[in-house]
Write an enzyme that holds these catalytic residues in place. Structure first.
Site, short mmCIF file in Angstrom:
data_model
loop_
_atom_site.label_atom_id
_atom_site.label_comp_id
_atom_site.label_asym_id
_atom_site.label_seq_id
_atom_site.Cartn_x
_atom_site.Cartn_y
_atom_site.Cartn_z
N TYR A 143 -29.78 -17.30 -35.96
CA TYR A 143 -28.77 -17.65 -36.97
C TYR A 143 -27.72 -16.52 -36.94
CZ TYR A 143 -26.58 -18.10 -41.53
OH TYR A 143 -25.65 -18.21 -42.53
N ASP B 22 -38.78 -16.05 -37.51
CA ASP B 22 -38.02 -16.84 -38.48
C ASP B 22 -38.46 -18.29 -38.28
OD1 ASP B 22 -36.15 -18.41 -39.81
OD2 ASP B 22 -34.55 -16.95 -39.57
N ARG C 196 -38.29 -7.58 -61.61
CA ARG C 196 -38.04 -7.19 -60.21
C ARG C 196 -39.34 -6.78 -59.52
NH1 ARG C 196 -36.81 -2.32 -58.62
NH2 ARG C 196 -35.69 -1.68 -60.50
N LYS D 232 -33.55 -24.05 -47.00
CA LYS D 232 -33.60 -25.19 -46.09
C LYS D 232 -34.79 -26.10 -46.44
CE LYS D 232 -30.07 -23.20 -44.16
NZ LYS D 232 -30.02 -21.88 -44.72
N1 LCS Z 1 -32.51 -17.94 -40.87
C1 LCS Z 1 -32.11 -19.14 -40.40
C2 LCS Z 1 -32.79 -19.74 -39.21
C3 LCS Z 1 -31.05 -19.81 -41.02
O1 LCS Z 1 -30.69 -21.00 -40.53
C4 LCS Z 1 -30.40 -19.21 -42.12
C5 LCS Z 1 -29.25 -19.86 -42.79
C6 LCS Z 1 -30.83 -17.96 -42.58
C7 LCS Z 1 -31.91 -17.36 -41.93
C8 LCS Z 1 -30.21 -17.27 -43.76
O2 LCS Z 1 -30.61 -17.90 -44.92
P1 LCS Z 1 -29.76 -17.96 -46.30
O3 LCS Z 1 -29.44 -16.56 -46.69
O4 LCS Z 1 -28.52 -18.74 -46.01
O5 LCS Z 1 -30.71 -18.62 -47.24
N2 LCS Z 1 -28.67 -20.89 -42.05
C9 LCS Z 1 -27.59 -21.54 -42.31
C10 LCS Z 1 -27.06 -22.52 -41.46
O6 LCS Z 1 -27.49 -22.84 -40.35
N3 LCS Z 1 -25.99 -23.05 -42.02
O7 LCS Z 1 -25.70 -22.46 -43.22
C11 LCS Z 1 -26.69 -21.44 -43.47
#
Ligand code: LCS
Length: 394
Positions: free
Chosen positions: A112, A184, A59, A209
């Site tokens: 998001y 972001d 960790r 992503k």
């Molecule tokens: N920031 C952005 C711009 C995102 O699109 C997402 C997830 C997150 C943060 C959060 O990330 P995660 O914890 O899911 O890795 N976006 C998603 C979307 O547009 N569709 O499903 C998840």
């Protein structure tokens, strides 16, 4: 570690932060799947805990995870990075490190969904105030600043409106007001945009992503511009515990090596599909930063190295007609997420952004008819034929 700071982008993506394994010479960073590390003796253990180099406990640091952190820190031009269990763990690392009782955050309204919802429903319980603005006009950011504003949190391109925010203009406003700027950068990836070079103090990603790119890992990362910010984030991250597992880190490390190749291909497909959809008689509107029709096309040209691989559009006939598209495509898969090699299609108003109150969602430009297309790396002709066929069904 190799000095690749001034090398080309593809070289940097592949080599940044990487070195042959010191124990075996393995070229691919091994997965150090261990929770803890043996000390040579009591003095060595004490030295490690005093902060001298050496691994203690996964960790608190692991060689596989660090190889990934060094790579992304280098690609984003930061001083250090902290890998997180998910994109949301990365978002919360930043919120937790810099927000608290009596503080205020100004954020892009079309974030998001959960990045916004968690401020409105959870951080408010701890006395954090938030104001969401259309940050595509920096004047709105300026008007929202308060004496207690600690963070200006920007998402550009924004999910799913693809609106852009002028990073240099907003950073100037935020810094004048004594706030840190967080970006972001998930939609652009470090391949297309480097917010730390445009005034931001912190950049974060959902590595689920584009960075990982294979739709098989959930992961996040935060990159700091300077050591003081990095130290603050690190302390919060290690103690809140949303850290990354070494196996997860290894998968992302494997994925990132092809970031440039995948992005070039997906972006090319997105550009062609955007141009195709824009001319289609059944399509009402298209939003894609690489098209001249995007209201901030000039800003995109200045601040990004390409329009990315996500576009949104609405078809004539609104939501019902949009559902016909979503339900009948065959190459594109109906699923949330984006940034993988396969094309995904979804309806933000009822899926990713369903938790945002309707009035706020509409005010942020996330209309009921908005269909989000996360374009992948398939053969272009197949993607176009798939959409052509379903658009005829409307
Ligand atoms: N920031 C952005 C711009 C995102 O699109 C997402 C997830 C997150 C943060 C959060 O990330 P995660 O914890 O899911 O890795 N976006 C998603 C979307 O547009 N569709 O499903 C998840």
């Amino acid at each position: 570690m190799k000095d690749i700071g001034k090398k080309g982008m593809m070289t940097r993506i592949i080599h940044a932060g990487q070195h042959a394994d010191p124990a075996t010479g393995a070229v691919s960073t091994p997965i150090y799947q261990t929770s803890t590390f043996a000390f040579r003796d009591a003095d060595h253990g004490a030295a490690c805990f005093r902060g001298e180099p050496g691994y203690k406990y996964t960790r608190l640091g692991n060689p596989t995870t660090e190889a990934l952190e060094h790579n992304i820190a280098e690609l984003e031009h930061g001083c250090g990075a902290l890998a997180a269990a998910s994109g949301m763990a990365a978002v919360n690392m930043v919120y937790l490190a810099f927000l608290g009782q009596g503080t205020h955050i100004v954020a892009t309204d079309a974030l998001y969904g959960p990045s916004r919802m968690i401020l409105e429903s959870e951080y408010v319980r701890f006395g954090v105030a938030s104001t969401f603005v259309d940050s595509s006009d920096p004047k709105n950011v300026a008007a929202a600043m308060r004496p207690d504003t600690k963070l200006v949190y920007l998402e550009t391109p924004a999910n799913p409106t693809l609106k852009l925010t002028d990073l240099e203009a907003c950073a100037e406003i935020a810094h004048k007001g004594g706030a840190l700027v967080v970006v972001d950068n998930t939609f652009a990836s470090p391949y297309l945009q480097n917010p730390l070079l445009q005034g931001a103090d912190i950049v974060l990603h959902s590595m689920t992503k584009f960075i990982n790119g294979h739709t098989d890992v959930v992961a996040g990362i935060v990159v700091a511009k300077d050591p003081e910010i990095y130290a603050r984030l690190r302390k919060v991250h290690f103690n809140f515990g949303g850290t990354m597992d070494p196996h997860q880190a290894w998968l992302v490390l494997r994925g990132v090596k092809t970031l440039g190749l995948r992005m070039d291909r997906a972006q090319d497909n997105a550009m062609k599909l955007g141009a195709y959809l824009e001319k289609h008689p059944k399509v009402a509107w298209v939003r894609y930063p690489g098209l001249e029709s995007h209201p901030q096309y000039a800003l995109g040209k200045r601040q990004m190295r390409g329009g990315g691989a996500v576009l949104s559009f609405g078809v004539k006939g609104g939501l019902e007609a949009g559902k016909t598209v979503i339900n009948n495509v065959e190459i594109a898969t109906l699923a949330v997420s984006l940034g993988g090699v396969e094309t995904l299609i979804e309806h933000p108003a009822s899926m990713t952004h369903t938790g945002v109150p309707i009035a706020d969602r509409l005010a942020a430009g996330i209309s009921d008819d908005l269909v989000r297309l996360a374009v992948g790396c398939e053969s272009y002709e197949d993607l176009e034929a798939d959409l052509a066929r379903v658009l005829e069904m409307i």
